[in-house]
Design a protein around this motif. Structure first.
Motif, PDB file in Angstrom:
ATOM      1  N   GLN A 212       0.830  -1.203   0.000  1.00  0.00           N
ATOM      2  CA  GLN A 212       0.000   0.000   0.000  1.00  0.00           C
ATOM      3  C   GLN A 212       0.869   1.260   0.000  1.00  0.00           C
ATOM      4  OE1 GLN A 212      -2.864  -0.044   3.170  1.00  0.00           O
ATOM      5  NE2 GLN A 212      -3.708  -2.028   2.593  1.00  0.00           N
ATOM      6  N   ILE A 213       1.941   1.224   0.791  1.00  0.00           N
ATOM      7  CA  ILE A 213       2.847   2.373   0.811  1.00  0.00           C
ATOM      8  C   ILE A 213       3.484   2.565  -0.553  1.00  0.00           C
ATOM      9  CG2 ILE A 213       5.000   3.224   1.808  1.00  0.00           C
ATOM     10  CD1 ILE A 213       4.195   1.900   4.436  1.00  0.00           C
ATOM     11  N   ARG A 214       3.890   1.436  -1.198  1.00  0.00           N
ATOM     12  CA  ARG A 214       4.483   1.547  -2.523  1.00  0.00           C
ATOM     13  C   ARG A 214       3.480   2.110  -3.525  1.00  0.00           C
ATOM     14  NH1 ARG A 214       6.296  -3.930  -5.344  1.00  0.00           N
ATOM     15  NH2 ARG A 214       4.028  -4.132  -5.324  1.00  0.00           N
ATOM     16  N   ARG A 219      -0.397   6.493   4.598  1.00  0.00           N
ATOM     17  CA  ARG A 219      -0.974   6.431   5.936  1.00  0.00           C
ATOM     18  C   ARG A 219      -1.655   5.084   6.124  1.00  0.00           C
ATOM     19  NH1 ARG A 219       0.340   8.093  10.755  1.00  0.00           N
ATOM     20  NH2 ARG A 219      -1.437   8.454  12.118  1.00  0.00           N
ATOM     21  N   VAL A 220      -0.969   4.150   6.754  1.00  0.00           N
ATOM     22  CA  VAL A 220      -1.503   2.815   7.002  1.00  0.00           C
ATOM     23  C   VAL A 220      -1.466   2.534   8.501  1.00  0.00           C
ATOM     24  CG1 VAL A 220      -0.828   1.933   4.739  1.00  0.00           C
ATOM     25  CG2 VAL A 220       0.753   1.720   6.653  1.00  0.00           C
ATOM     26  N   ALA A 235       6.429  -2.313  14.100  1.00  0.00           N
ATOM     27  CA  ALA A 235       6.571  -0.970  14.663  1.00  0.00           C
ATOM     28  C   ALA A 235       7.315  -0.051  13.700  1.00  0.00           C
ATOM     29  CB  ALA A 235       7.304  -1.049  16.005  1.00  0.00           C
ATOM     30  N   SER A 236       8.344  -0.573  13.030  1.00  0.00           N
ATOM     31  CA  SER A 236       9.118   0.242  12.086  1.00  0.00           C
ATOM     32  C   SER A 236       8.266   0.664  10.901  1.00  0.00           C
ATOM     33  CB  SER A 236      10.347  -0.543  11.606  1.00  0.00           C
ATOM     34  OG  SER A 236      11.197  -0.878  12.692  1.00  0.00           O
ATOM     35  N   SER A 241       5.405   4.756   8.065  1.00  0.00           N
ATOM     36  CA  SER A 241       4.162   5.255   7.461  1.00  0.00           C
ATOM     37  C   SER A 241       3.864   6.669   7.925  1.00  0.00           C
ATOM     38  CB  SER A 241       3.002   4.323   7.817  1.00  0.00           C
ATOM     39  OG  SER A 241       1.766   4.883   7.446  1.00  0.00           O
ATOM     40  N   VAL A 242       4.010   6.897   9.227  1.00  0.00           N
ATOM     41  CA  VAL A 242       3.757   8.242   9.760  1.00  0.00           C
ATOM     42  C   VAL A 242       4.747   9.247   9.170  1.00  0.00           C
ATOM     43  CG1 VAL A 242       3.725   9.631  11.852  1.00  0.00           C
ATOM     44  CG2 VAL A 242       2.744   7.336  11.875  1.00  0.00           C
TER      45      VAL A 242
END
Length: 483
Positions: A212-214, A219-220, A235-236, A241-242
């Motif tokens: 999704q980020i790609r 923002r996930v 966590a990373s 994402s943030v």
């Protein structure tokens, strides 16, 4: 050394393989050892029972063999063989090697390839009742010698055992052990599957979020559902994402700010250009054209005076020059008027956008291309800046048609849409067209795009080789393009 056979495997399959490989090897070793132990136990027990049985039969059959009472011996052995399913065959062999008695089991069993053998011996006891001098012994204390024993081989006992029944019992036990081991193996496999799923499910969720980020959705939401390295990965990804979303927002804000500055700059440049054009047009109209009118009037006065003077070659030459100056002044005045219309169309101030575009289309009809014009809406509400930009855009589009399209027909449409609160402009021709993916944009189209973007509008250029070109433009009615 890196294993190559699992390059295409998923991590879940790899984890299941790593978990189950030692379990399967342990299971295989246990099964082999269990079967070997059961078989060795059968062999040892048969060997021990065969040797004991052979010795016992050898000791108990001595009298029957010596006395020749073989029928009773046969009955005894037959009862023993039929009552013990582990005995396949018993043979009594005399000293010549002939089978004196042979009893075969009636049970459906198979024999061992060997037999157990014991010797039947006849025990002879010699007792001397006389002393050395020939006198009879009076008592045992008178020095009598002990009796002498001798052994004579009268036959042999051969016992052939059968492992069938013992193997059946051991096989039953082995099957129970195998079932328990298989159950343990299945439980291990289920546990390996559960453990692999506990690792692969978070990884698959993490991979999905990375995709999704790609794809641009920075923002996930990825909650941390486990610990260790996988938890750190989750966590990373959440932190990344943030950070990406914040960076994207900052970049969008900067781009929007630069776009607003760029539009304002273009508007400012266009406004300055239009003001300069207006100033030049005013100077041409007020000063140059006034001068040309004065020149024309002076030349006409000279010509009139020349007609009143006495005629002669010099006077005739003066009159011709005055007429030439008058014609040249008129031509210069007409060229100045055309230049003024190009710099600052007066018809735009007098007739508005609708009349100015209609007058421009009528002017281009004299070029040999059949032009059509249609409009819809009340154009009196359009501001001066938007009207000038729309006029210049149509002017550039018609100029491109005349220069490049080789068209025979063209249509200009103006639509004032209250629903969209925008001015729609369409310029279509049936010319040669082009491939937008291959052809680079010319200066004319780039200029139109800059004007459209400066007003916050949109422009689409659709064309195919041999199918003409369509330029569709939408301009907001505020005419500023500012947000």
């Amino acid at each position: 050394m890196k294993p190559r056979f699992w390059r295409g495997w998923s991590i879940g399959l790899r984890m299941a393989f790593i978990t189950m490989l030692p379990v399967v090897l342990l299971f295989s070793s246990f099964v082999w050892y269990s079967w070997y132990a059961h078989r060795a136990q059968v062999d040892e027990e048969l060997a021990e029972r065969g040797r004991i049985l052979a010795r016992a039969l050898a000791e108990t059959s001595e009298y029957n063999v010596i006395s020749g009472n073989l029928s009773d011996l046969r009955l005894t052995i037959d009862g023993l063989v039929q009552s013990d399913s582990s005995i396949y065959r018993v043979d009594i062999v005399d000293t010549t090697g002939r089978n004196a008695v042979s009893v075969l089991s009636k049970h459906p069993i198979r024999p061992e390839p060997r037999w157990y053998e014991a010797t039947i011996r006849k025990q002879v006891v010699w007792i001397n009742l006389f002393s050395d001098n020939g006198a009879p012994h009076v008592s045992a204390s008178s020095g009598t010698r002990a009796p002498t024993q001798t052994a004579e081989v009268v036959g042999r006992v051969r016992v052939t055992m059968s492992p069938t029944n013992m193997l059946a019992k051991q096989l039953h036990r082995f099957r129970i052990e195998l079932a328990l081991a298989a159950l343990a193996l299945a439980a291990s496999g289920a546990l390996a599957y559960v453990l692999a799923r506990s690792l692969t499910v978070p990884l698959q969720e993490a991979i999905g979020k990375l995709r999704q980020i790609r794809g641009g959705h920075y923002r996930v939401q990825l909650p941390v559902t486990t610990g260790g390295e996988v938890g750190e990965l989750q966590a990373s990804i959440g932190d990344m994402s943030v950070a990406l979303e914040r960076s994207k927002q900052d970049l969008e804000n900067k781009v929007a700010e630069r776009t607003r500055d760029y539009r304002k700059l273009i508007q400012k440049v266009n406004s300055i250009v239009e003001d300069e054009r207006k100033s030049i047009a005013v100077e041409i109209h007020d000063e140059l054209n006034a001068s040309l009118i004065a020149v024309r009037l002076g030349a006409q006065t000279i010509g009139q005076l020349a007609t009143k003077a006495p005629q002669g070659p010099e006077v005739e030459q003066i009159r011709d020059n005055a007429q030439a100056i008058t014609k040249m002044a008129l031509d210069l005045y007409a060229n100045g008027r055309r230049l003024v219309r190009r710099l600052r169309p007066e018809v735009l101030d007098m007739l508005g956008l609708h009349g100015a575009v209609e007058e421009m289309v009528s002017h281009y009809r004299s070029s040999g291309v059949h032009f059509e014009f249609d409009s819809k809406g009340d154009f009196s509400r359009i501001g001066n800046e938007l009207a000038i930009s729309a006029y210049r855009i149509v002017q550039e589009a018609l100029s491109n048609i005349m220069k490049h399209s080789q068209a025979g027909f063209a249509r200009v449409s103006l639509t004032l849409s209250d629903a969209a609160h925008a001015l729609q402009i369409e310029v279509r021709d049936d010319g040669e067209g082009f491939d937008p993916a291959l052809a680079s944009e010319g200066i004319g189209i780039i200029g139109m795009r800059e004007r459209v973007f400066a007003l916050g509008g949109t422009i689409q250029v659709q064309s195919r080789p041999g199918e003409g070109t369509l330029v569709a433009i939408s301009l907001p009615l505020d005419g500023t393009g500012a947000e």
